[in-house]
Each structure stands twice: as structure tokens, then as C-alpha cells.
Write an enzyme that holds these catalytic residues in place. Structure first.
Site, mmCIF file in Angstrom:
data_model
loop_
_atom_site.group_PDB
_atom_site.id
_atom_site.type_symbol
_atom_site.label_atom_id
_atom_site.label_comp_id
_atom_site.label_asym_id
_atom_site.label_seq_id
_atom_site.Cartn_x
_atom_site.Cartn_y
_atom_site.Cartn_z
ATOM 1 N N GLY A 13 37.681 43.838 27.524
ATOM 2 C CA GLY A 13 37.761 42.810 28.560
ATOM 3 C C GLY A 13 36.877 43.215 29.717
ATOM 4 O O GLY A 13 37.089 44.263 30.324
ATOM 5 N N GLY A 17 32.939 43.960 36.888
ATOM 6 C CA GLY A 17 33.059 45.089 37.812
ATOM 7 C C GLY A 17 32.560 46.375 37.177
ATOM 8 O O GLY A 17 32.274 46.436 35.979
ATOM 9 N N VAL A 18 32.475 47.419 38.004
ATOM 10 C CA VAL A 18 31.916 48.688 37.529
ATOM 11 C C VAL A 18 32.854 49.405 36.555
ATOM 12 O O VAL A 18 32.396 50.071 35.622
ATOM 13 C CB VAL A 18 31.512 49.587 38.724
ATOM 14 C CG1 VAL A 18 32.738 50.101 39.476
ATOM 15 C CG2 VAL A 18 30.644 50.752 38.262
ATOM 16 N N SER A 20 35.041 48.242 34.192
ATOM 17 C CA SER A 20 34.954 47.755 32.805
ATOM 18 C C SER A 20 33.541 47.930 32.242
ATOM 19 O O SER A 20 33.370 48.107 31.032
ATOM 20 C CB SER A 20 35.424 46.298 32.694
ATOM 21 O OG SER A 20 34.723 45.452 33.567
ATOM 22 N N CYS A 104 49.984 38.979 34.930
ATOM 23 C CA CYS A 104 48.722 38.719 34.227
ATOM 24 C C CYS A 104 48.507 39.744 33.109
ATOM 25 O O CYS A 104 48.096 39.391 32.002
ATOM 26 C CB CYS A 104 47.557 38.756 35.210
ATOM 27 S SG CYS A 104 45.974 38.434 34.422
ATOM 28 N N CYS A 200 43.173 37.611 42.487
ATOM 29 C CA CYS A 200 41.906 37.144 41.917
ATOM 30 C C CYS A 200 41.610 35.677 42.207
ATOM 31 O O CYS A 200 40.488 35.311 42.512
ATOM 32 C CB CYS A 200 41.871 37.416 40.419
ATOM 33 S SG CYS A 200 43.323 36.802 39.546
#
Length: 364
Positions: A13, A17-18, A20, A104, A200
Site C-alpha cells: 500500500g 509518502g517516504v 511506504s 481505517c 487524512c
């Protein structure tokens, strides 16, 4: 892991961002068959929500091209609305302060998304969370990330044995500074991107303004514990227990600052008290609902362990009394300040995350 990495398909997933991005890079370097997937959980055409998803997907595309893995986008807007956002609004309506990240992870990332990954033939689902999984005595364990400042087990506390059996957290053994360095050394497009903060679907926007689009605000009185009217509130849903800023009362020359100490939903009253060490801000325990243990082994009815009541809080000593119907009574070794109904209480034994519950009531 029975299969060789090259025969092991891992769906990761990717958020843009850095964390993942580096997780994907490490998996690729370790020889796995890696596929990057970007989840779209919020409808950008809905002007009320703020989403950077077009930019984020572009970052995912650039990183996946750089490391040489295929990538896709998958849409979970309906599932997110039904299982996370509706819960978020209902909790606020009930005067509580929910934690959408916990929900989530439980309902979207490690349920809807995990199901999707398995349909694609994946053996594992990886994410950029700072956490670790190991297998000990016939069970999977959820362990804190090595970087204690970034550890995200608090948000993963509801994961079960099946979910952990399919989970990989490739950056859980890294310090954040080392992770950034890996990204810079590899020249990843996201190497210098700042970490996202906040909820988010709200992004950088004003929380009050966002919430008022979905729930009608009911202004009412702010009253001190000794019954004096101190001012007006904009709607109970905008305030959290222990909150100090944004009350619009007090100020220079009025003594110590004021804090939210209670909400009366029926009478629509916000109760406040003065001074940050006022006894009414502290509690000796809580009742937890929706209790979920990571282990499926039978639990004793009384457990001594540590707990967190909010993210990044130092662990606090507690005694957990397991009760019927997935509830528990948690008594604190030391009185705790500003315990907030709706938030998660998460239990630990050293580096092992034992599970957690939702804070339902406070025991003064």
C-alpha cells in the site's frame, strides 16, 4: 515464509509518502515480486473534503517507475465512507472524539484492501507502518517499531491473527532518520517530502469548518464546575476533554487557564475548570469497549501491563479486568489526565502490543 522471495508476491500500500516508498524499495531489493497500490479513499470532487490524492498518486507513479515495479490505483471511497467516515461522524454526534486511523487500519487497509490484494494473488500485504510482526509459540505477535518516537502499533492495535499472518512492515526495524537517508541515497522522488499529519480526509483545513458541513452545530453555555456561566461554546462536538485552546474564555489577568472537564449532551453544556492540575481533569480508570486481543490464546481475567491512552504518550502502568461482552475495566497505577472517550486504549507487555479497546467511560 516457505516460498523464496522471487516466488512471493507482495502488494504494498503506497501513500505517496517516504515511508511506504522506502518499504517498496526494500522489498524490491530483497527480491520479492512487488506491486505498488495506491488507495483512493476520499472523493476529491467532494469539495468538503481536502485531498492531495492526485499529487500523491503522481509521487507513487514516480517512485514505482524509479524502483521498477508495477503500480495501480484502487478505489475504496464507498467502503471508507460506510465503515470509517460514518463511524467518525456518529462518534462526534455522541460527544466523543474518535480515532479514524485505528478504524481505517482495521476496516480498510487490513480488511477491504487485504481482500483485494489476496484476489490479485498476493501472499502478503505490506505497508510503511513503523511496527513489526514476529511468529512465536504458534502465534503472530505485533511488536513496536524500533523507532520509539515513530512506533505506530497504537493505530494497529485491532489487528487479528489472520491480518498479521498476511502483514509485512518492511521499515519497522528502521529509525526515521535512517529511512530518510535510504530514500536520499536511492534518489527517490519522495525522499524530502514532509510527513503528513492530521486526519487524512481533512488535510490542512480547519477542522471546525469541515465538521460543520456534516453535523449541525448547537451552540450552548460554558459553565464552571461551581455553576458559573463563563461563556458560550460553538457546539460540544468541537471540544475534547482536557482541551485548553480555543475556549474563548480567560485571558490575561483572569488567573490560571481554563480546561474542558466534561460535556453534558442532554443539556448541551460544556463544563470547564481552572488550572492544569485541577483534580477534576484526572481519572483513576476507564471502561473499554470493543476489546480485541492480538493473541487468540485464553487470557487471565486480570492482567498487569502498560497502556497508552493517546499516540506517543509514554506507557502507563495499569491493571486490566476483562469483563463480558468484549469490555474491560482498566485501573491506572497513577491518576491519568484528560482521558478521552472515543480514543483508543492500547495495551503492551514490553515491546509486544497485546491489543486494545475504545475508551467508553471514565472512572473518576
Amino acid at each position: 515464509m516457505s516460498k523464496a522471495p522471487k516466488d512471493t508476491k507482495v502488494v504494498i500500500g503506497m501513500s505517496g509518502g517516504v515511508d511506504s516508498s522506502v518499504a517498496a524499495l526494500l522489498l524490491k531489493q530483497q527480491g520479492y515480486d512487488v506491486v505498488g497500490i495506491f488507495m483512493k479513499n476520499w472523493d476529491e470532487s467532494d469539495e468538503l473534503g481536502y485531498c492531495t490524492s492526485a499529487e500523491d498518486y503522481e509521487d507513487v507513479r514516480r517512485v514505482c517507475d524509479q524502483i521498477g515495479i508495477p503500480y495501480y490505483s484502487v478505489n475504496f471511497e464507498k467502503e471508507y465512507w460506510d465503515r470509517v467516515f460514518t463511524y467518525f461522524l456518529n462518534e462526534y454526534k455522541a460527544g466523543r472524539t474518535p480515532n479514524p486511523d485505528v478504524m481505517c487500519n482495521k476496516e480498510i487497509k487490513f480488511k477491504a484492501f487485504l481482500d483485494h490484494a489476496i484476489k490479485l494473488g498476493a501472499d502478503y500485504l505490506a505497508t510503511g507502518h513503523y511496527a513489526q510482526v514476529d511468529y512465536s509459540d504458534g502465534e503472530y505477535r505485533l511488536l513496536r517499531g524500533v523507532d520509539t518516537n515513530k512506533d505506530q502499533t497504537y493505530f494497529l492495535n485491532q489487528l487479528n491473527q489472520y491480518q498479521l499472518s498476511k502483514a509485512m512492515f518492511p521499515v519497522g526495524h528502521l529509525q526515521k532518520k535512517d529511512l530518510r537517508q535510504i530514500a536520499l541515497d536511492a534518489g527517490l522522488a519522495t525522499a524530502s517530502k514532509k510527513d503528513s499529519t492530521g486526519i487524512c480526509f481533512i488535510g490542512e483545513r480547519n477542522f471546525k469548518e469541515f465538521l460543520s458541513n456534516y453535523l449541525p452545530a448547537k451552540p450552548g453555555k460554558i459553565i464552571s464546575l461551581d455553576g458559573e456561566v463563563k461563556g458560550k461554546h460553538d457546539g460540544l462536538m468541537y471540544y475534547t476533554l482536557g482541551q485548553r485552546k480555543g475556549l474563548g474564555i480567560g485571558g490575561a489577568g483572569t488567573g490560571e487557564p481554563w480546561f474542558v472537564v466534561d460535556k453534558d449532551l442532554e443539556k448541551n453544556i460544556l463544563y470547564v475548570t481552572q488550572g492544569e492540575t485541577h483534580p477534576s481533569l484526572y481519572s483513576r480508570g476507564l471502561i473499554g469497549a470493543d476489546l480485541q486481543w492480538v493473541s487468540e490464546n485464553p487470557k487471565p481475567s486480570v492482567i498487569k501491563c502498560t497502556a497508552k491512552f493517546r499516540y506517543r504518550q509514554p506507557d502507563q502502568g495499569v491493571t486490566v479486568y476483562v469483563e463480558e461482552g468484549n469490555t474491560c475495566r482498566v485501573m491506572f497505577d497513577e491518576p491519568q489526565k484528560a482521558i478521552t472517550p472515543g480514543q483508543a486504549v492500547v495495551f503492551y507487555d514490553g515491546v509486544v502490543c497485546l491489543g486494545g479497546a475504545t475508551i467508553d467511560q471514565i472512572l473518576k
